[in-house]
Design a protein around this motif. Structure first.
Motif, PDB file in Angstrom:
ATOM      1  N   ASP A 119     -48.466  -1.993  32.945  1.00  6.82           N
ATOM      2  CA  ASP A 119     -49.001  -1.920  31.587  1.00  6.82           C
ATOM      3  C   ASP A 119     -49.953  -0.736  31.556  1.00  6.82           C
ATOM      4  O   ASP A 119     -51.143  -0.881  31.809  1.00  6.82           O
ATOM      5  N   GLY A 120     -49.423   0.439  31.302  1.00  7.02           N
ATOM      6  CA  GLY A 120     -50.237   1.646  31.314  1.00  7.02           C
ATOM      7  C   GLY A 120     -50.444   2.136  32.735  1.00  7.02           C
ATOM      8  O   GLY A 120     -49.558   2.031  33.580  1.00  7.02           O
ATOM      9  N   GLU A 121     -51.625   2.644  33.006  1.00 10.27           N
ATOM     10  CA  GLU A 121     -51.942   3.197  34.326  1.00 10.27           C
ATOM     11  C   GLU A 121     -52.648   2.189  35.228  1.00 10.27           C
ATOM     12  O   GLU A 121     -52.806   2.430  36.414  1.00 10.27           O
ATOM     13  N   MET A 122     -53.087   1.040  34.674  1.00 13.41           N
ATOM     14  CA  MET A 122     -53.794   0.037  35.473  1.00 13.41           C
ATOM     15  C   MET A 122     -53.526  -1.334  34.878  1.00 13.41           C
ATOM     16  O   MET A 122     -53.589  -1.512  33.663  1.00 13.41           O
ATOM     17  N   TRP A 123     -53.190  -2.309  35.744  1.00 18.52           N
ATOM     18  CA  TRP A 123     -52.890  -3.660  35.276  1.00 18.52           C
ATOM     19  C   TRP A 123     -53.180  -4.649  36.391  1.00 18.52           C
ATOM     20  O   TRP A 123     -53.163  -4.302  37.572  1.00 18.52           O
ATOM     21  N   PRO A 124     -53.433  -5.897  36.036  1.00 17.92           N
ATOM     22  CA  PRO A 124     -53.693  -6.909  37.064  1.00 17.92           C
ATOM     23  C   PRO A 124     -52.398  -7.372  37.734  1.00 17.92           C
ATOM     24  O   PRO A 124     -51.350  -7.460  37.093  1.00 17.92           O
ATOM     25  N   THR A 125     -52.480  -7.635  39.027  1.00 17.72           N
ATOM     26  CA  THR A 125     -51.342  -8.178  39.764  1.00 17.72           C
ATOM     27  C   THR A 125     -51.706  -9.447  40.518  1.00 17.72           C
ATOM     28  O   THR A 125     -50.840 -10.079  41.110  1.00 17.72           O
ATOM     29  N   ALA A 126     -52.976  -9.820  40.499  1.00 16.23           N
ATOM     30  CA  ALA A 126     -53.422 -11.045  41.173  1.00 16.23           C
ATOM     31  C   ALA A 126     -54.431 -11.753  40.276  1.00 16.23           C
ATOM     32  O   ALA A 126     -55.213 -11.104  39.572  1.00 16.23           O
ATOM     33  N   PHE A 127     -54.370 -13.076  40.323  1.00 17.41           N
ATOM     34  CA  PHE A 127     -55.177 -13.879  39.415  1.00 17.41           C
ATOM     35  C   PHE A 127     -55.861 -15.008  40.181  1.00 17.41           C
ATOM     36  O   PHE A 127     -55.215 -15.739  40.934  1.00 17.41           O
ATOM     37  N   ALA A 128     -57.172 -15.142  39.994  1.00 16.27           N
ATOM     38  CA  ALA A 128     -57.929 -16.213  40.627  1.00 16.27           C
ATOM     39  C   ALA A 128     -57.585 -17.534  39.945  1.00 16.27           C
ATOM     40  O   ALA A 128     -57.461 -17.590  38.723  1.00 16.27           O
ATOM     41  N   LEU A 129     -57.427 -18.570  40.750  1.00 11.70           N
ATOM     42  CA  LEU A 129     -57.124 -19.910  40.232  1.00 11.70           C
ATOM     43  C   LEU A 129     -58.066 -20.927  40.851  1.00 11.70           C
ATOM     44  O   LEU A 129     -58.051 -21.128  42.060  1.00 11.70           O
ATOM     45  N   LYS A 130     -58.889 -21.546  40.026  1.00 11.71           N
ATOM     46  CA  LYS A 130     -59.733 -22.639  40.523  1.00 11.71           C
ATOM     47  C   LYS A 130     -59.073 -23.977  40.246  1.00 11.71           C
ATOM     48  O   LYS A 130     -59.341 -24.961  40.908  1.00 11.71           O
ATOM     49  N   SER A 131     -58.207 -24.002  39.247  1.00 11.66           N
ATOM     50  CA  SER A 131     -57.393 -25.178  38.928  1.00 11.66           C
ATOM     51  C   SER A 131     -56.195 -24.672  38.144  1.00 11.66           C
ATOM     52  O   SER A 131     -56.136 -23.500  37.784  1.00 11.66           O
ATOM     53  N   LEU A 132     -55.255 -25.565  37.904  1.00 14.41           N
ATOM     54  CA  LEU A 132     -54.062 -25.135  37.183  1.00 14.41           C
ATOM     55  C   LEU A 132     -53.775 -26.167  36.099  1.00 14.41           C
ATOM     56  O   LEU A 132     -53.093 -27.154  36.336  1.00 14.41           O
ATOM     57  N   ASP A 133     -54.340 -25.921  34.933  1.00 13.41           N
ATOM     58  CA  ASP A 133     -54.170 -26.811  33.793  1.00 13.41           C
ATOM     59  C   ASP A 133     -53.180 -26.191  32.803  1.00 13.41           C
ATOM     60  O   ASP A 133     -52.578 -25.158  33.079  1.00 13.41           O
ATOM     61  N   ALA A 134     -53.037 -26.804  31.637  1.00 13.38           N
ATOM     62  CA  ALA A 134     -52.047 -26.368  30.651  1.00 13.38           C
ATOM     63  C   ALA A 134     -52.230 -24.908  30.233  1.00 13.38           C
ATOM     64  O   ALA A 134     -51.240 -24.170  30.101  1.00 13.38           O
ATOM     65  N   ALA A 135     -53.459 -24.460  30.043  1.00 11.25           N
ATOM     66  CA  ALA A 135     -53.703 -23.077  29.611  1.00 11.25           C
ATOM     67  C   ALA A 135     -53.255 -22.087  30.687  1.00 11.25           C
ATOM     68  O   ALA A 135     -52.603 -21.080  30.377  1.00 11.25           O
ATOM     69  N   GLU A 136     -53.596 -22.387  31.943  1.00 11.79           N
ATOM     70  CA  GLU A 136     -53.191 -21.508  33.041  1.00 11.79           C
ATOM     71  C   GLU A 136     -51.675 -21.549  33.224  1.00 11.79           C
ATOM     72  O   GLU A 136     -51.049 -20.526  33.485  1.00 11.79           O
TER      73      GLU A 136
END
Length: 149
Positions: A119-136
């Protein structure tokens, strides 16, 4: 440095890697030696999830269900002892690094370059997860769909 010192330096064990990193590399070497079928690989992945502490296990179980639902063609396997999912070429598309793996305060759900989340010249490839609920879960499903392009 003399030739003798260079030889001694090259054969001494590296102090650059932590015990956890060396263990992960040993896990990876073991994985490379095992030419397992998809069912055997998934069995190994489920066993690794079962060894995780409860918080990591809960995230890993939910994540496995999401990935296998959204991307049933991905090949479930372990990668450096962590749950991962590979494409038809055997390249890891996404993975979960449990918080307990390296003593982190959160788990990490990440994508490798084959996911092409560009997505352009910079984008996230890793995501912190403290829990995994419906939104995540909704975000992860969208990321997987984009990664499968």
């Amino acid at each position: 440095m003399t030739a003798k010192k260079k030889a001694a330096a090259s054969t001494s064990p590296s102090k650059a890697f932590s015990a956890e990193e060396r263990a992960a590399m040993k896990e990876r070497a073991k994985e490379l030696k095992a030419a397992a079928s998809k069912a055997e690989s998934e069995k190994d992945l489920i066993a690794k999830i079962g060894e995780m502490p409860p918080a990591d296990r809960a995230i890993a179980k939910k994540l496995h269900a999401i990935v296998t639902d959204v991307a049933p063609d991905l090949f479930p396997k372990t990668w450096y002892g962590m749950p991962a999912y590979a494409n038809d070429d055997g390249k890891i598309l996404c993975f979960l690094q449990a918080a307990s793996k390296f003593g982190s305060r959160y788990a990490t759900f990440g994508f490798n370059d084959v996911a092409q989340l560009d997505d352009g010249e910079m984008w996230p490839t890793a995501f912190a997860l403290k829990s995994l609920d419906a939104a995540e879960e909704k975000k992860i499903r969208a990321l997987l769909k984009k990664a499968l392009g």
